[in-house]
Each structure stands twice: as structure tokens, then as C-alpha cells.
Design an enzyme around this catalytic site. Structure first.
Site, mmCIF file in Angstrom:
data_model
loop_
_atom_site.group_PDB
_atom_site.id
_atom_site.type_symbol
_atom_site.label_atom_id
_atom_site.label_comp_id
_atom_site.label_asym_id
_atom_site.label_seq_id
_atom_site.Cartn_x
_atom_site.Cartn_y
_atom_site.Cartn_z
ATOM 1 N N TYR A 199 -44.064 -2.814 2.511
ATOM 2 C CA TYR A 199 -43.837 -2.281 4.076
ATOM 3 C C TYR A 199 -42.900 -3.394 4.681
ATOM 4 C CZ TYR A 199 -47.482 0.972 2.260
ATOM 5 O OH TYR A 199 -48.047 1.781 1.426
ATOM 6 N N CYS A 228 -34.333 -7.612 22.009
ATOM 7 C CA CYS A 228 -34.550 -7.660 23.472
ATOM 8 C C CYS A 228 -35.909 -6.745 23.834
ATOM 9 C CB CYS A 228 -33.395 -7.214 24.256
ATOM 10 S SG CYS A 228 -32.132 -8.498 24.008
ATOM 11 N N GLU A 229 -36.959 -7.290 23.223
ATOM 12 C CA GLU A 229 -38.225 -6.679 23.724
ATOM 13 C C GLU A 229 -39.523 -7.639 23.290
ATOM 14 O OE1 GLU A 229 -40.578 -3.446 21.495
ATOM 15 O OE2 GLU A 229 -38.324 -2.731 21.722
ATOM 16 N N ARG A 234 -44.300 -4.815 10.793
ATOM 17 C CA ARG A 234 -45.555 -5.023 10.675
ATOM 18 C C ARG A 234 -46.184 -5.783 11.770
ATOM 19 N NH1 ARG A 234 -48.327 -6.973 6.867
ATOM 20 N NH2 ARG A 234 -49.814 -5.114 6.952
ATOM 21 N N GLY A 292 -49.851 0.300 -4.460
ATOM 22 C CA GLY A 292 -48.302 0.075 -3.907
ATOM 23 C C GLY A 292 -48.334 -1.617 -3.269
ATOM 24 N N GLU A 328 -52.740 4.830 -7.917
ATOM 25 C CA GLU A 328 -51.354 4.591 -7.115
ATOM 26 C C GLU A 328 -51.291 3.297 -6.306
ATOM 27 O OE1 GLU A 328 -52.197 8.158 -4.712
ATOM 28 O OE2 GLU A 328 -51.063 9.349 -6.083
#
Lengths: 420, 420
Positions: free
Chosen positions: A373, A344-345, A312, A275, A273
């Protein structure tokens, strides 16, 4: 290995100039290299050729219809984790007989859809889930093939958010319980429990933990067979790491060399599997520099891509290489920058303290290794429309997902009459 | 303080049973209490009544049209951070004269839209941005009012991702540079620079850092005025903390008591930008228990809500209280649980090691304090459709956002002909 390469000072994706794509599709934009994608699929396929495994691409890393379609066309099966991914898989014409379905939280509706579709395996994570599938099969008068996900209690030595093979996390069933389930398998009248599944985490760069996990499962298979149970399949999951920075992950060939002999001895059909291994380096995120800002203690590159586009770095502290789409031919001084987005952070950054050739407003930057991702985790945070996606195939490129508009942001919203 | 309260063992939102909402709208679902929302707006308004401030609700915490409309109807202005939020603000009929626009990365298109809309202030974060606005004003032959965001170099002692008032982060302009800009303000022919802005972070529970920041800005205003510059407004941002767990944040009244006298002395029009303070405890996320899973070392509650619905626990390690929608009347044993979602990574959790009355499959749980940075940060990760949103107003409730469908997941996607 990937096909985002400079010709002279110009960055190409396959045989297309990245700049041309950005001009046509705007920024921020995810750009995929078809060639990189397919070559990574073939790397695994070839490495394990002697076992003729079923390779199920893990859609959670990237469920772009075009990207998944390209892999399915190349022969890949699919690893899904939700009803939404099943919907997408069927939409692109994937063979349900090559679909495996993992998730600790399958809903009755999702289970029902997957049974009706005739998927190959449910990767089952708990006894209550097994009961839920049995019950739904009874109601639908259908059978289902079951793979039990074993928690091998092997630490994959990766980020704690993506370690999945230890006692402490929600995944899998401990070995004793798996044994118990097999001994009581006649209770599950609609289920064929004929596969074990083991997946120990993500972005693992060495074969050691895999070998350890496969060894544990091999012993279990031998025990179960000695009791007369049939185990025809072994799914060893995904989790093979890729190069983001200076990692030196095993190659697919190394991985196969370490693992294949163990599988061969077992005489099971192998399922893989992968990815990130397939999609990770197949995609980049291209952003435009909006401002270069100097504060007292730092230099900031403010791009039009932000944490809503690529989560990420914020979420995992992940490193992504950042390169110019057009390299300067003059030798510009290298400077240390925080590369940040407009959100805004303070958690909104793509890179911190990165040394880059001096950058100017309006230039394009490529965030490498963004194929896995990346878009899959993107959001509308700060009411930012999600970016476009583009795939380059040979000399051509195609917008595979239109950029969202402001109108998309309010789709489905209604203001009650009393508030008007 | 909020109006999610038990009557007997049944959880209500305002005068509506939470269970009834979940049955109608399905789960997971965000549920907002109109009464809680408006009361929090009024708390700030009343606390600062003597100053008659402009209160601009910070849309980034929650830009639900219905929720923002309710606040606008109650008299609130809006603090926006993007073209998307401007679009939404105009859509609900907000007065542009009560809109302030912050963001370190305003694009030319966003600047142009905001100028044309006639917003009250651009909160400007850098000299390059000031130049971009000046240039756009010139092109459009319009004027714009500017607020300079001062970085006061005050540590708000909150999560490092939401601290914004220190040298190390991307926000604001240092005091020396602000002074310089004022001295050169004639260069900006289309701009009225008449406001200072200071915002030191988010979820701050004590008035100390605010007082410190306001003191610094006050000195700056005095200096600038002594040089003949006009400062009519002071925007002290948002950042007031709320109760998630055992925090004992200052009340709005305490906050006003500490800050208002300083503002009064300055003789400026006060602007406030509360977000979380208004929306945070006005919303909950209701989830259904899919499975209760016992592993060797832990008990897991697997709900149908996941990190894609509520990112705060994963992203910030945030604590959210979790309560049953129907309390058991019998005294069920309390057990320690990890409350997790169906997403395939260990980072997907809503709570860890939480003591709760024993929970059964099919029961509903309410995740409290989810009104701010809840739906706003939600994504389609793992191909999960985003949840519905509902607002209770008195005895009625309204679906203010429809649950996404599988079809919504692939909107805008196209598969190139060569891959068919």
C-alpha cells in the site's frame, strides 16, 4: 524480518548499498528486497506445507510487475481485485488457474475478461453480482467457479478502514443468505459454487479473530454438506499483520498452528491471500532531506517524498519507522522532528514527533515497511511525478519502474480549440 | 451557485445533458461547467475590483490543462506548488509574470526552472529555502522576487489537515523571524523581498480569521516600513470556503467588504490565491450504479467510482451531495444508503447513511462539488485506470482528458531478465 540492514553505518538492501540505488535512480524511490519478498512467501508456504495450500499473493498491496513476477516464478498464485490487476497478472504470465478475483464492484467488462481468461474463482460479494456472472457466462457460453464471500460477523480489531468482517461494512454475504444461495444453486446454471471465502480485514496481529471466523465457516460448511452441497475449497483470505513498530504479530507458523488443524478436519483445499505479509517489509521508500526547518514550537524535516508517494500516514495515521541511509558514526544528538513532504497541506506528513539523530540537508532517509500500500496508492497530487521503483536481487539492482516525467502528467489531456 | 441544474427531471451541465456526456465518455467521469468556473473567477475579481488585484488560481485544487487554460484566458494568474504545475502553467501559455510559487519543499531543480521562467514571486516558507533561492540565483546570474510567507498564528477553524496558519504546522515563518530576515536582507544579494504572504488554510467559511490574519500582517508591514523596508505587495492566499452541504460561507462580496478596506489603507498591490472557491462547484463526478446490495443492517449502492477517483470522503471525512442524473418522476421511496466503490477496503466510500430516492442498477449518480481536490488527488489504487475529464462549454462538450487504459497502468515498468 527483512534484508534492509546496516553493514557498519551503511544501509544495504540485500547486498546492494541503498545509497548507490538512490544515486542511480534518484529520489524519492521505492526499493524492494527480492530476498525478503521470497522468504516471506516461503514462510507461509512452509507453515501450511502439510495442507499444500494455494497461496494467492494479494496484488492490491503491490502490483509492481517485477515484484508479482518474482512471486509467480516462486510458485505463487494471485489475488486480484480489478480488471487492471487481471491485465497485469496475465502480462507477467501468471497461471489463470491460480487467480482468484475479489471485489464488491466487478463491472460486466471485468467479469467478461476474467471468464475468458479462465480464472480459478470469482470471490462473490452479493446476489446481484452472482446474477451478473451467471448472465455473462450465459452470453459467453462458458462456466465459472464461484467462491461465496461469507461475512462472518467477526471484528478483527484493526483500523476501521481495513476491517471487513462485520455487518457494518460492504463486504461479504451473511450466513443465512449464503445458505439460501446454495439451496437455490440450480438457478445458476453456468456456475460451480464450490468454495467459501472469508476475509476479515487487514494488519491483524493475533490469530483469535481468524480462528473465530474459520470456526463459523466450518459450521456453515458442515451444514451445507449435510444438505448435499459440495464444498471443495476454503479461502481464508489474507490480513496477517506485520511489524511496523512494536506490534508483535503472530508468526506464519503460529498462525498455521492455530488454523491448520481446523482446515484439516474439513478436508478442503485451502486458499490463502496474503498481501501485506509478503510485500510489506520487502519495500522501503527512500527520500532526500530538502530542508530542515525550525519553527517556534517544532522542528521539521522536509523531504522530497510526500503523501502522494506514501498515503498511509495521512490516510490511516499509520506509523512507519524512519532510519538514516547512512548512520552517523559520531554520536549526534537526537531531536524530535515532524517529517513532512512538500505538499501544500498539513495532512502531508510521513511521521510526527519522531526522535531521530540530528539530520542535515541532502541526507537520505529510509521509510521502512513501505512495500505494501505504498506505490500502489501513490498519486500525482500537487502535479508530482510518481517515484521510480527498484528491485535489488542479490548483488544487483534493477529499475523496475521509471520515474514519471512532467510529460507523463499531461498524457491524454487536450485543450478544446475554443479555449486556445 | 453552479450550472449543474435540472431541466424537468434531467440534469444538465451548462446546456449539455450530463447523461449524454456519460454515454460518450463512459463512467466514472469528471464533468466541468465552463460557465460556473468563469463566473466564480469573476465573482472574486468583481468583489475586489476597486483594488485591481492579481488573482492567481490555485492549480493544486485542479490542474486540468483545459480548466486552467479557461481561467488564464479569462485573465487569471496561477498559484503553483511544484515544478509539475510550473510545467503545466507554461504549457497552457500562462504569463510567468502572473505566477506565484508556494511550497515548503522546493527542490533545486524546481527553483532553477522557476527562476528561468521568470515567475512573479516565490512564496518562501523558511530561511533555508531563502538561501537555496539566493544560491541558485547566483549560479544563474538572475534575480528573483520574494514573498515571505508569514505564519500569523491564527486558527482558521477548519479540518486539521487543511489548517495552515498555526504554530503547529509546517507552513510559513513566524513574525519575529520575518522581521529578522528583512533586517538582514542585504545578505540576499539576488533577491527582492517585497511581498508578504499569508495563507491560513482551506475551506474557511467566515471572514473573521482572514481579518485577524490581515490585521496581524498589516501591523508587521507598518513596522517593516517604519524601518525603511519596501513592501509593495500583499498576498492573502486562498482558503475561501464553498457550499458542500449546509455551510453558509461568506460570499466573495462579503469577504471583500471585510478585507478590502484593510488592504486599501496599506497601499499594497493585492494578490489572491483562490482554488476551491473557483473550481470546487465547477465540477462533478458522475458514476454508474453497478450493484445495489442489501446486507443485514445496511443498504449499499456500489458505484463504478471509488476512493481512487475521489479521495476526499475517505481522507477528510468530506461530505459531497449525491444526486441522480435522471430524477424519477414517480415518487420513489427514499432509502438510507452507504454509497461505496469497488475498492477492497472499508475506507472506500463516497457517502455514508445518505437518504436517496431508491436507486437501480445501471442508473447514473452525480457526486457534486468535485471540481476541487477531485481528479487532482486521484490514483491508480487497485489498478484502476483514472477517469476521463470532460468540460461543457455552452451547448458543446469536450473530452479534456482521455480515460486511462490498462496499458497506461504499466507504462515505464520493466521486468529484470533474471525474473523472466
Amino acid at each position: 524480518m527483512h534484508y534492509f540492514r546496516y553493514r557498519g553505518n551503511v544501509l544495504y538492501c540485500d547486498s546492494v548499498r541503498v545509497k548507490d540505488i538512490a544515486e542511480k535512480a534518484g529520489t524519492p524511490v521505492y526499493i524492494y528486497s527480492h530476498r525478503t519478498l521470497i522468504e516471506h512467501y516461503r514462510k507461509i508456504k512452509n507453515a501450511f506445507a502439510s495442507l499444500r495450500p494455494l497461496i494467492c499473493f494479494s496484488m492490491k498491496s503491490n502490483s509492481s510487475l517485477a515484484l508479482c513476477r518474482a512471486l509467480v516464478k516462486a510458485g505463487s498464485g494471485l489475488d486480484i481485485v480489478s480488471g487492471g490487476e487481471l491485465f497485469k497478472a496475465l502480462k507477467i504470465g501468471a497461471d489463470p488457474g491460480k487467480i482468484v478475483y475479489a471485489s464488491v464492484g466487478k463491472t460486466p467488462d471485468e467479469i467478461s475478461r476474467a471468464i475468458k481468461a479462465g480464472i480459478l474463482f470469482f470471490n462473490v460479494e452479493s446476489i446481484p453480482e452472482l446474477c451478473a456472472i451467471e448472465k455473462m457466462c450465459g452470453r459467453l457460453k462458458k462456466r465459472a467457479k464461484i467462491s461465496l464471500r461469507v461475512n462472518p460477523e467477526v471484528d478483527a480489531h484493526t483500523h476501521h478502514y481495513i476491517t471487513t468482517g462485520t455487518q457494518e461494512n460492504k463486504f461479504g454475504i451473511d450466513i443465512d443468505t449464503v445458505t439460501k444461495i446454495f439451496r437455490q444453486k440450480d438457478c445458476y446454471r453456468h456456475l460451480d459454487i464450490v468454495c467459501l471465502h472469508v476475509h476479515i480485514g487487514s494488519q491483524i496481529t493475533e490469530s483469535g479473530p481468524f480462528v473465530k471466523a474459520v470456526r463459523k465457516v466450518s459450521s456453515l460448511i458442515r451444514l451445507l454438506r449435510s444438505e448435499g452441497h459440495k464444498i471443495d475449497y476454503l479461502n481464508i483470505g489474507g490480513g496477517m499483520g506485520i511489524v511496523y513498530r512494536k506490534e508483535r504479530p503472530q508468526t506464519a507458523a503460529d498462525f498455521a498452528k492455530a488454523v491448520a488443524p481446523l482446515i484439516k478436519k474439513l478436508g478442503v483445499k485451502l486458499i490463502l491471500e496474503p498481501g501485506r505479509f509478503i510485500s510489506g517489509n520487502s519495500g522501503i521508500l527512500v527520500a532526500k532531506v530538502l530542508y530542515v526547518k525550525k519553527s517556534k514550537s517544532k522542528n521539521f524535516i522536509i523531504t522530497d517524498a510526500a503523501m502522494n508517494d506514501l498515503a498511509r500516514p495521512s490516510l490511516y495515521g499509520a506509523y512507519h519507522e524512519i532510519v538514516p541511509v547512512h548512520r552517523s558514526s559520531s554520536s549526534r544528538a537526537r531531536m524530535k522532528y515532524d517529517v513532512v513532504g512538500p505538499i501544500c497541506e498539513s495532512g502531508d506528513f510521513l511521521a510526527k514527533g519522531r526522535r531521530l539523530a540530528a539530520v542535515k540537508e541532502g541526507e537520505l532517509l529510509a521509510v521502512m515497511g513501505a512495500g505494501a500500500y505504498g506505490f500502489a496508492m501513490s498519486s500525482n497530487y500537487n502535479a508530482r511525478p510518481r517515484s521510480a521503483e527498484v528491485m535489488a536481487i542479490g548483488r544487483n539492482f534493477y529499475v523496475t519502474r521509471k520515474r514519471e516525467t512532467y510529460a507523463d502528467l499531461v498524457r491524454g489531456e487536450r485543450i478544446p480549440g475554443v479555449l486556445k
